[in-house]
Design an enzyme around this catalytic site. Sequence first.
Site, PDB file in Angstrom:
ATOM      1  N   ASN A 195      44.685  28.352  37.591  1.00 15.70           N
ATOM      2  CA  ASN A 195      44.840  28.835  36.259  1.00 15.70           C
ATOM      3  C   ASN A 195      43.715  28.170  35.161  1.00 15.70           C
ATOM      4  O   ASN A 195      44.051  28.169  34.154  1.00 15.70           O
ATOM      5  CB  ASN A 195      46.375  28.886  35.540  1.00 15.70           C
ATOM      6  CG  ASN A 195      46.886  29.964  36.017  1.00 15.70           C
ATOM      7  OD1 ASN A 195      46.659  31.205  35.567  1.00 15.70           O
ATOM      8  ND2 ASN A 195      47.938  29.562  36.567  1.00 15.70           N
ATOM      9  N   ASP A 245      45.878  29.099  42.976  1.00 11.47           N
ATOM     10  CA  ASP A 245      45.857  29.731  41.613  1.00 11.47           C
ATOM     11  C   ASP A 245      45.533  28.417  40.905  1.00 11.47           C
ATOM     12  O   ASP A 245      46.668  27.922  40.311  1.00 11.47           O
ATOM     13  CB  ASP A 245      46.577  30.722  41.126  1.00 11.47           C
ATOM     14  CG  ASP A 245      46.515  31.142  39.972  1.00 11.47           C
ATOM     15  OD1 ASP A 245      45.586  30.789  39.104  1.00 11.47           O
ATOM     16  OD2 ASP A 245      47.200  32.232  39.314  1.00 11.47           O
ATOM     17  N   HIS A 285      45.352  39.501  41.137  1.00 10.42           N
ATOM     18  CA  HIS A 285      44.398  38.478  42.000  1.00 10.42           C
ATOM     19  C   HIS A 285      44.107  39.062  43.207  1.00 10.42           C
ATOM     20  O   HIS A 285      44.540  40.274  44.032  1.00 10.42           O
ATOM     21  CB  HIS A 285      45.058  37.365  42.402  1.00 10.42           C
ATOM     22  CG  HIS A 285      45.504  36.283  41.277  1.00 10.42           C
ATOM     23  ND1 HIS A 285      44.732  35.273  40.637  1.00 10.42           N
ATOM     24  CD2 HIS A 285      46.420  36.456  39.987  1.00 10.42           C
ATOM     25  CE1 HIS A 285      45.173  34.676  39.624  1.00 10.42           C
ATOM     26  NE2 HIS A 285      46.433  35.491  39.459  1.00 10.42           N
TER      27      HIS A 285
END
Length: 181
Positions: free
Chosen positions: A78, A76, A173
Site C-alpha cells: 500500500n 501489498d 491488483h
Amino acid sequence: RREPDQVIEGIGIPEIDSEGRVLQADFDEFRLINAYFPNSQREHTRLGYKIDFCNAMLEHVEALRKKGRHVVLCGDFNIAHREIDLRNPKENVNNAGFLPEERAWLDQFERAGYVDTFRNFTKDPGHYTWWSYRPGVRARNIGWRLDYFWVNAEFRDRLVSARHQPEVMGSDHCPVVLDLR
C-alpha cells in the site's frame, strides 16, 4: 515446488497479528513473508498504525537476518515508493499510499539493505500492480505499483527475474512474480 518446512501466522506482536496481515513460510535457505500492509486511509487516520506496522516489520526481518536467515518479503505494501511507481505522482503527493512518511519508510527499508526485486531488473516507468475500478483507468494504465517482492541484499545473487502480470484480470491488483535460482 516444495512445501515449506513451517508456516507461521503473524510476527509475534498481538497488536499487529490481530488483523491477520502476515503469513510466513520457512524454507531451507530463506523465510518467505507475505504481508498485507495497512492502508493509511483517505484522511490518513491509520497512518500512525501503518508506520508502527512498517517499523515492526523492519525489526522482524532484521532479527531474522541477524540469525543468518535470508528474507523474501512480499505483498501489498500500500505504498508507491517513488514517482516512477505511479502514473500521476504530483496529483497524489498528499494521498494515502504516496505520503512522504510512507515513502520515507521504504527509503529506510532500502537503506537497511533490502532490494526491490522488480526495480533490480526494470528501470523504466509505466509498470503498475493496482488500478482503480473506475471505468477506463486500467485500459489507460493509470495505476500504482503497490505490490512488491523485496529480498535482503545478501540474497540478491539468487534473483532470476521479477515481473508483473497486468494481463491477469479479476482483481484491482495484478499478480507479481519472483523467480529464484
